[in-house]
Scaffold this motif. Structure first.
Motif, mmCIF file in Angstrom:
data_model
loop_
_atom_site.group_PDB
_atom_site.id
_atom_site.type_symbol
_atom_site.label_atom_id
_atom_site.label_comp_id
_atom_site.label_asym_id
_atom_site.label_seq_id
_atom_site.Cartn_x
_atom_site.Cartn_y
_atom_site.Cartn_z
ATOM 1 N N ASN A 15 0.800 -1.226 0.000
ATOM 2 C CA ASN A 15 0.000 0.000 0.000
ATOM 3 C C ASN A 15 0.832 1.274 0.000
ATOM 4 O OD1 ASN A 15 -2.432 -1.555 0.180
ATOM 5 N ND2 ASN A 15 -2.095 -1.755 2.386
ATOM 6 N N SER A 16 2.110 1.165 -0.336
ATOM 7 C CA SER A 16 2.956 2.349 -0.409
ATOM 8 C C SER A 16 2.879 2.952 -1.803
ATOM 9 C CB SER A 16 4.412 1.993 -0.089
ATOM 10 O OG SER A 16 5.282 3.056 -0.432
ATOM 11 N N ALA A 17 2.835 4.304 -1.854
ATOM 12 C CA ALA A 17 2.861 4.961 -3.160
ATOM 13 C C ALA A 17 4.166 4.678 -3.889
ATOM 14 C CB ALA A 17 2.684 6.468 -2.978
ATOM 15 N N MET A 18 5.212 4.318 -3.145
ATOM 16 C CA MET A 18 6.511 4.036 -3.753
ATOM 17 C C MET A 18 6.557 2.665 -4.410
ATOM 18 S SD MET A 18 9.256 5.749 -1.098
ATOM 19 C CE MET A 18 8.923 4.582 0.198
ATOM 20 N N PRO A 56 1.443 18.162 -10.867
ATOM 21 C CA PRO A 56 0.816 17.397 -11.960
ATOM 22 C C PRO A 56 1.544 16.062 -12.122
ATOM 23 C CG PRO A 56 1.384 19.649 -12.653
ATOM 24 C CD PRO A 56 2.085 19.395 -11.349
ATOM 25 N N GLY A 57 0.870 14.971 -11.797
ATOM 26 C CA GLY A 57 1.542 13.685 -11.904
ATOM 27 C C GLY A 57 0.655 12.520 -11.528
ATOM 28 N N ILE A 58 1.076 11.315 -11.915
ATOM 29 C CA ILE A 58 0.344 10.078 -11.650
ATOM 30 C C ILE A 58 1.331 9.013 -11.192
ATOM 31 C CG2 ILE A 58 -1.525 10.545 -13.285
ATOM 32 C CD1 ILE A 58 -0.020 8.789 -15.320
ATOM 33 N N ILE A 59 0.815 7.943 -10.590
ATOM 34 C CA ILE A 59 1.662 6.837 -10.152
ATOM 35 C C ILE A 59 1.267 5.583 -10.919
ATOM 36 C CG2 ILE A 59 2.494 5.501 -8.187
ATOM 37 C CD1 ILE A 59 1.585 7.758 -6.360
ATOM 38 N N LEU A 60 2.224 5.052 -11.686
ATOM 39 C CA LEU A 60 2.008 3.836 -12.464
ATOM 40 C C LEU A 60 2.496 2.636 -11.663
ATOM 41 C CD1 LEU A 60 3.500 5.033 -15.884
ATOM 42 C CD2 LEU A 60 1.128 5.218 -15.116
ATOM 43 N N VAL A 66 -3.192 9.455 -23.009
ATOM 44 C CA VAL A 66 -4.283 10.196 -22.383
ATOM 45 C C VAL A 66 -4.300 9.816 -20.904
ATOM 46 C CG1 VAL A 66 -6.755 10.666 -22.332
ATOM 47 C CG2 VAL A 66 -5.628 10.175 -24.515
ATOM 48 N N VAL A 67 -4.332 10.812 -20.034
ATOM 49 C CA VAL A 67 -4.296 10.563 -18.596
ATOM 50 C C VAL A 67 -5.436 11.318 -17.935
ATOM 51 C CG1 VAL A 67 -2.972 10.826 -16.469
ATOM 52 C CG2 VAL A 67 -1.786 10.280 -18.593
ATOM 53 N N ASN A 68 -6.206 10.617 -17.099
ATOM 54 C CA ASN A 68 -7.166 11.297 -16.235
ATOM 55 C C ASN A 68 -6.927 10.869 -14.796
ATOM 56 O OD1 ASN A 68 -8.616 8.794 -15.820
ATOM 57 N ND2 ASN A 68 -9.603 9.123 -17.814
ATOM 58 N N GLU A 69 -7.797 11.214 -13.906
ATOM 59 C CA GLU A 69 -7.524 10.987 -12.482
ATOM 60 C C GLU A 69 -7.519 9.524 -12.087
ATOM 61 O OE1 GLU A 69 -11.964 11.987 -12.879
ATOM 62 O OE2 GLU A 69 -10.039 12.532 -13.794
ATOM 63 N N HIS A 70 -8.022 8.629 -12.931
ATOM 64 C CA HIS A 70 -8.108 7.213 -12.568
ATOM 65 C C HIS A 70 -7.307 6.284 -13.470
ATOM 66 C CE1 HIS A 70 -11.171 8.222 -9.659
ATOM 67 N NE2 HIS A 70 -11.941 8.745 -10.600
ATOM 68 N N ARG A 118 -3.795 -0.744 -28.491
ATOM 69 C CA ARG A 118 -4.396 0.140 -27.495
ATOM 70 C C ARG A 118 -4.240 -0.494 -26.122
ATOM 71 N NH1 ARG A 118 -10.252 2.265 -28.660
ATOM 72 N NH2 ARG A 118 -10.776 0.046 -28.562
ATOM 73 N N PHE A 119 -3.840 0.326 -25.153
ATOM 74 C CA PHE A 119 -3.608 -0.168 -23.795
ATOM 75 C C PHE A 119 -4.209 0.813 -22.798
ATOM 76 C CE2 PHE A 119 -0.975 0.125 -19.941
ATOM 77 C CZ PHE A 119 -1.074 -1.160 -19.461
ATOM 78 N N CYS A 120 -4.834 0.289 -21.753
ATOM 79 C CA CYS A 120 -5.302 1.148 -20.674
ATOM 80 C C CYS A 120 -5.074 0.451 -19.348
ATOM 81 C CB CYS A 120 -6.769 1.525 -20.839
ATOM 82 S SG CYS A 120 -7.932 0.160 -20.705
ATOM 83 N N SER A 121 -4.903 1.251 -18.292
ATOM 84 C CA SER A 121 -4.626 0.691 -16.969
ATOM 85 C C SER A 121 -5.105 1.653 -15.893
ATOM 86 C CB SER A 121 -3.130 0.431 -16.798
ATOM 87 O OG SER A 121 -2.839 -0.009 -15.482
ATOM 88 N N SER A 122 -5.499 1.083 -14.771
ATOM 89 C CA SER A 122 -5.795 1.892 -13.597
ATOM 90 C C SER A 122 -4.501 2.446 -13.015
ATOM 91 C CB SER A 122 -6.520 1.048 -12.541
ATOM 92 O OG SER A 122 -7.718 0.513 -13.052
ATOM 93 N N LEU A 123 -4.607 3.536 -12.278
ATOM 94 C CA LEU A 123 -3.463 4.154 -11.626
ATOM 95 C C LEU A 123 -3.427 3.774 -10.153
ATOM 96 C CD1 LEU A 123 -3.834 7.752 -13.130
ATOM 97 C CD2 LEU A 123 -2.402 5.883 -13.982
ATOM 98 N N LEU A 124 -2.237 3.849 -9.559
ATOM 99 C CA LEU A 124 -2.131 3.701 -8.118
ATOM 100 C C LEU A 124 -2.576 4.995 -7.452
ATOM 101 C CD1 LEU A 124 1.282 1.851 -7.572
ATOM 102 C CD2 LEU A 124 -1.015 0.891 -7.660
ATOM 103 N N LEU A 125 -3.301 4.870 -6.361
ATOM 104 C CA LEU A 125 -3.775 6.044 -5.641
ATOM 105 C C LEU A 125 -2.830 6.366 -4.490
ATOM 106 C CD1 LEU A 125 -7.595 5.221 -5.504
ATOM 107 C CD2 LEU A 125 -6.358 6.580 -7.202
ATOM 108 N N GLY A 126 -2.714 7.636 -4.162
ATOM 109 C CA GLY A 126 -1.853 8.039 -3.065
ATOM 110 C C GLY A 126 -1.046 9.268 -3.428
ATOM 111 N N THR A 127 -0.326 9.795 -2.454
ATOM 112 C CA THR A 127 0.553 10.940 -2.652
ATOM 113 C C THR A 127 1.988 10.473 -2.594
ATOM 114 O OG1 THR A 127 -1.049 12.448 -1.639
ATOM 115 C CG2 THR A 127 1.233 13.208 -1.779
ATOM 116 N N TYR A 128 2.740 10.755 -3.646
ATOM 117 C CA TYR A 128 4.129 10.316 -3.692
ATOM 118 C C TYR A 128 4.963 11.179 -2.755
ATOM 119 C CZ TYR A 128 7.918 7.730 -5.886
ATOM 120 O OH TYR A 128 8.958 6.869 -6.124
ATOM 121 N N PRO A 129 5.921 10.574 -2.033
ATOM 122 C CA PRO A 129 6.760 11.358 -1.103
ATOM 123 C C PRO A 129 7.518 12.468 -1.826
ATOM 124 C CG PRO A 129 7.064 8.991 -0.759
ATOM 125 C CD PRO A 129 6.252 9.141 -2.001
#
Length: 384
Positions: free
Chosen positions: A152-155, A199-203, A224-228, A238-249
């Motif tokens: 469950n770590s953003a890292m 501005p950023g996301i966690i893969l 294309v990137v949105n909040e999820h 074509r590829f799509c994936s969910s993002l990891l949620l959280g705040t990166y350190p």
């Protein structure tokens, strides 16, 4: 559904298309690849509910249609067909079977309905920008190697974000950090912001690895990137994936303001010294190597009950470099992340870090946390 296609083209489509298939999902249909034939195109898609990939290619279509078959068996069969042969595929709706013919061989697959397949929707909304395969390799190939295993770590993921006019990717375990960046493409500044306003996301590691596998050779990819979710595509994939949620350190203090103490050396020479001594670095001691500066150069040493050694790398040293410890495996990874012949190490005892940079390769910055040492072995060369 009925079509003909060259085996080699079919193998390419299937290989890309089944790359997101789960191994043993309790939902049987999720183990299947969705096959759609429409407008002279063959589409093969798989999903593990978090990621979805769809590969496409032209075919000689006789009748359009759609169905699903076991993804792993489909790939096995196609891989074992003779190269270069023509393959005929026919879906018998009355028997719920898909038949694959090549030469004298005939293979029958049981099917499940395509409309029951758990498809993700491709949402073409959010921040939009373009990259090429070289950009993706530069951003993800090294940062994906070093990720935290803490649940469950953003890292656990790669932080893809905008900083100082560049698109950067960061991966860290907490003891080693690698940041790679490229000039920010137009549109990337519209990415959703994380909890700290960046501005950023966690893969996830799986998402980053899949993007590399699918698009590393692409001339241009649309992102294309949105909040999820993240969507990456070319005309053929074509590829799509969910993002990891959280705040990166906030990693910025680690990669900024290098201390004045500096060791400039040849990367290959240092890598050879690390490789020579690495077999004696023990796991229960964190694979620790001992390092220091001396009149002869940069000293790398190790000692244990199973043996040890010391080597000196020719270096230009600015300032006093007191002895410190580094994880030998991290050191090996860090040196391998650079391509430049000459790199600079900034040992910072006050902040317990060693910063790695290369003047000829400013797109990469690395940091390894210092380890404590228990002996004076690395205080200077002791081999005569």
């Amino acid at each position: 559904m009925k079509l003909k296609i060259n085996r080699d083209k079919l193998a390419d489509i299937v290989t890309r298309g089944v790359s997101s298939a789960p191994k043993n999902s309790p939902a049987v249909i999720a183990n299947n690849a969705r096959i759609v034939v429409k407008h002279g195109m063959l589409h093969v898609a798989t999903t593990d509910f978090q990621m979805q990939v769809e590969a496409s290619g032209e075919c000689n279509m006789e009748r359009e249609g759609a169905t699903t078959v076991d993804a792993s068996k489909l790939k096995l069969v196609v891989d074992r067909l003779p190269k270069g042969v023509d393959v005929a595929i026919d879906f018998d709706e009355s028997k719920y079977e898909m038949i694959v013919k090549a030469g004298r061989s005939r293979t029958t697959f049981p099917t499940l309905a395509a409309e029951d397949w758990p498809a993700r929707q491709y949402r073409e909304e959010g921040a939009m920008f373009t990259l090429d395969g070289t950009d993706l390799v530069r951003l993800l190939s090294h940062t994906t190697q070093e990720l935290s295993t803490v649940p469950n770590s953003a890292m656990q993921g790669v932080f893809l974000h905008v900083t100082e006019g560049r698109l950067a990717a960061v991966g860290t375990t907490g003891m080693i950090l690698i940041m790679s960046s490229i000039p920010a493409p137009e549109g990337v500044e519209d990415m959703p912001k994380d909890g700290s306003g960046r501005p950023g996301i966690i893969l996830s590691a799986e998402t980053a690895s899949q993007i590399l596998r699918l698009f590393r050779s692409a001339e241009e990819v649309q992102v294309v990137v949105n909040e999820h979710s993240i969507f990456v595509s070319t005309p053929a994939t074509r590829f799509c994936s969910s993002l990891l949620l959280g705040t990166y350190p906030n990693y910025a203090p680690l990669v900024s303001s290098p201390c004045e103490t500096r060791v400039i050396l040849q990367r290959d020479a240092c890598a050879s010294a690390v490789a020579l001594l690495e077999p004696f670095a023990l796991k229960d001691q964190g694979y620790r190597l001992q390092c220091a500066g001396s009149d002869e150069g940069f000293v790398v040493a190790v000692g244990s009950q199973t043996g040890g050694g010391v080597d000196v790398v020719e270096a230009d040293i600015n300032g006093e470099v007191a002895a410190f410890g580094l994880n030998g495996q991290f050191m090996k990874t860090m040196l391998g992340s650079f391509k430049a012949n000459t790199i600079a190490l900034h040992p910072d005892h006050q902040n317990r870090r060693v910063l790695f940079q290369a003047e000829d390769e400013p797109s990469i910055v690395g940091v390894i946390g210092m380890m404590n040492i228990s002996t004076e072995m690395a205080a200077g060369p002791t081999h005569g």
